[in-house]
Design an enzyme around this catalytic site. Sequence first.
Site, short mmCIF file in Angstrom:
data_model
loop_
_atom_site.label_atom_id
_atom_site.label_comp_id
_atom_site.label_asym_id
_atom_site.label_seq_id
_atom_site.Cartn_x
_atom_site.Cartn_y
_atom_site.Cartn_z
N ASN A 145 0.80 -1.23 0.00
CA ASN A 145 0.00 0.00 0.00
C ASN A 145 0.83 1.28 0.00
OD1 ASN A 145 0.76 -0.63 2.66
ND2 ASN A 145 -0.92 0.54 3.49
N GLY A 160 2.23 -5.87 7.35
CA GLY A 160 1.31 -6.53 6.44
C GLY A 160 0.08 -6.99 7.20
N SER A 161 -0.54 -8.05 6.72
CA SER A 161 -1.81 -8.46 7.31
C SER A 161 -1.60 -9.32 8.56
CB SER A 161 -2.65 -9.21 6.28
OG SER A 161 -1.99 -10.41 5.95
N THR A 204 -0.92 -13.07 7.70
CA THR A 204 0.47 -13.38 7.34
C THR A 204 1.35 -13.35 8.59
OG1 THR A 204 0.11 -12.39 5.18
CG2 THR A 204 2.39 -12.71 5.83
N ALA A 205 1.07 -12.43 9.51
CA ALA A 205 1.87 -12.34 10.73
C ALA A 205 1.77 -13.62 11.55
CB ALA A 205 1.41 -11.15 11.56
N GLU A 260 3.74 -5.08 12.36
CA GLU A 260 2.82 -3.94 12.16
C GLU A 260 1.70 -4.43 11.26
OE1 GLU A 260 2.91 -1.12 13.56
OE2 GLU A 260 4.94 -1.10 14.41
N CYS A 298 -3.23 1.41 6.47
CA CYS A 298 -3.59 0.67 7.68
C CYS A 298 -4.27 1.58 8.69
CB CYS A 298 -2.35 0.04 8.28
SG CYS A 298 -1.06 1.26 8.59
N GLU A 356 7.49 1.00 16.45
CA GLU A 356 8.58 1.57 15.68
C GLU A 356 8.62 3.07 15.93
OE1 GLU A 356 7.40 0.18 11.75
OE2 GLU A 356 8.61 -1.63 11.97
#
Length: 488
Positions: free
Chosen positions: A156, A232-233, A236-237, A254, A288, A469
């Site tokens: 994105n 990412g999503s 996936t995490a 994140e 996000c 972060e």
Amino acid sequence: TTADSKPLLVLENFIAGKFVPCSSYIDSYDPSTGDVYCRVPDSGREEVEAAVKAAKAAFPIWSSKSPLERSQILNKLADLIEHDLEAFAQAESKDQGKTITFARTVDIPRAVYNFRFFASSILHHTTECTEMATVGCVHYTSRAPVGVAGLISPWNLPLYLLTWKIAPAVACGNTVVAKPSEMTSVTAWMMCKLLEKAGVPPGVVNVVFGTGTKAGEALVCHPDVPLISFTGSTLTAQRITEKSAPHCKRLSLELGGKNPAIVFDDADLSQCIPTTLRSSFANQGEICLCTSRIFVQRGIYSEFLKRFVAEAKKWKVGNPSDPTVDVGALISKEHLEKVRSYVKKAQAEGARVLCGEGVDSLALPTGNQKGYFMLPTVITEVKDESCCMQEEIFGPVTCVVAFDTEEEVIERANSVKYGLAATVWSSNVGRVHRVARRLQSGLVWTNCWLIRDLNLPFGGMKASGIGREGARDSYEFFTEVKTITIKH
Ligand code: NAD
């Protein structure tokens, strides 16, 4: 060649300071036309192995440079990207579908700033020291880079988010293997062309292109990559957490959001409405931090809705390269279909679509008929339990619902699995503080949206992530701390 018979752009991996071809490639689409225009290496274990080897070899020299030397190199890289800002912005817009205006004013300036920011902040960290006079001891902490960092980023905000990881990682003295999204790899490849000129030694920044399941997973599973920074999503995490568990890797995650905006009846609507339109629809809603649940206090609900919908209808959807366009193309055909399916589900549940998808017609320029476009869409009369109010849609779709009390809205805003960002609109300072403290959200903006001080922590709670972060947080993530005790 591409549909308009231009030669296809073919990317190569960047390993040990050199561009290297790959044995197989995947197609990358121009979201505004639906045509293939670029081929991206389909890297796997072999390419990741070579990149990790190069990063390991570069670590001793890079990590022993002073922060000032690394800072100078990062500043040079920032200057070089800034010098080519227009070319980077054009590429980001074509590759991602975002408007040229957004790429010019947000994505690329922020990528430049990421390098400048960490080039500066790395010079100012201090470590701790305590004294135990009764036993004649002093204790102090010492921080050192960890080694090879694996960096995985989404589609994105491609260069923006990738450099938000590369900059702190290398500023701290680590070397990196980065894997951008297979759907948006072009600007990372362009950045690689500038590394040598900036003075980044070969092997310090390696970029391996390819899919998440092949290249991404090879990086996550590599035993010589002790830390992974992922954006990412949430799905996936979970997979990354599972795959990295046997190696006990350090993870920064994140993830997604389902961000509420809470509009109290004393809000300044002349500020709130334009900002909430941006927070709902900027970058096609593919941020996000985008708002997708708007809670409006009953007394101003109808007025808000009327004005919000009237303004949403003015957002121009079309060719991303047209500087008068507000909404570009969504990232892919599959993603567009997914976003549309949420609107259909809402309608099937009895919700009302006040503007956009399925209600208004979308006129597109001739060359963009096959692009992945969608109108900004406002849904109302939707239940809190609906998938549209619970799941991350990640497109130009927002839900507006009414509430009565402060207590009620806090509970409803918190009743999702995510906790990334929230916005609160009110002119009552006491209320703003009270509500902000109780929202389950890593970031709370009051009477504004997306204004960031990079010094402060960024990240989500609950299913929106693990870790933060920012100047101090990224420094801590990308370094290993040691406590040393000296008896005198
Ligand atoms: P995604 O999770 O599908 O992909 C992100 C990256 O992970 C890509 O590079 C992908 O190739 C890689 N990947 C996929 N499967 C992998 C695997 N098994 N192992 C290793 N890597 C793998 O996410 P996306 O669709 O590219 O991005 C959209 C998502 O990102 C949204 O959920 C959005 O909210 C989130 N996001 C979060 C933030 C944040 O800072 N919190 C910022 C931007 C986007």
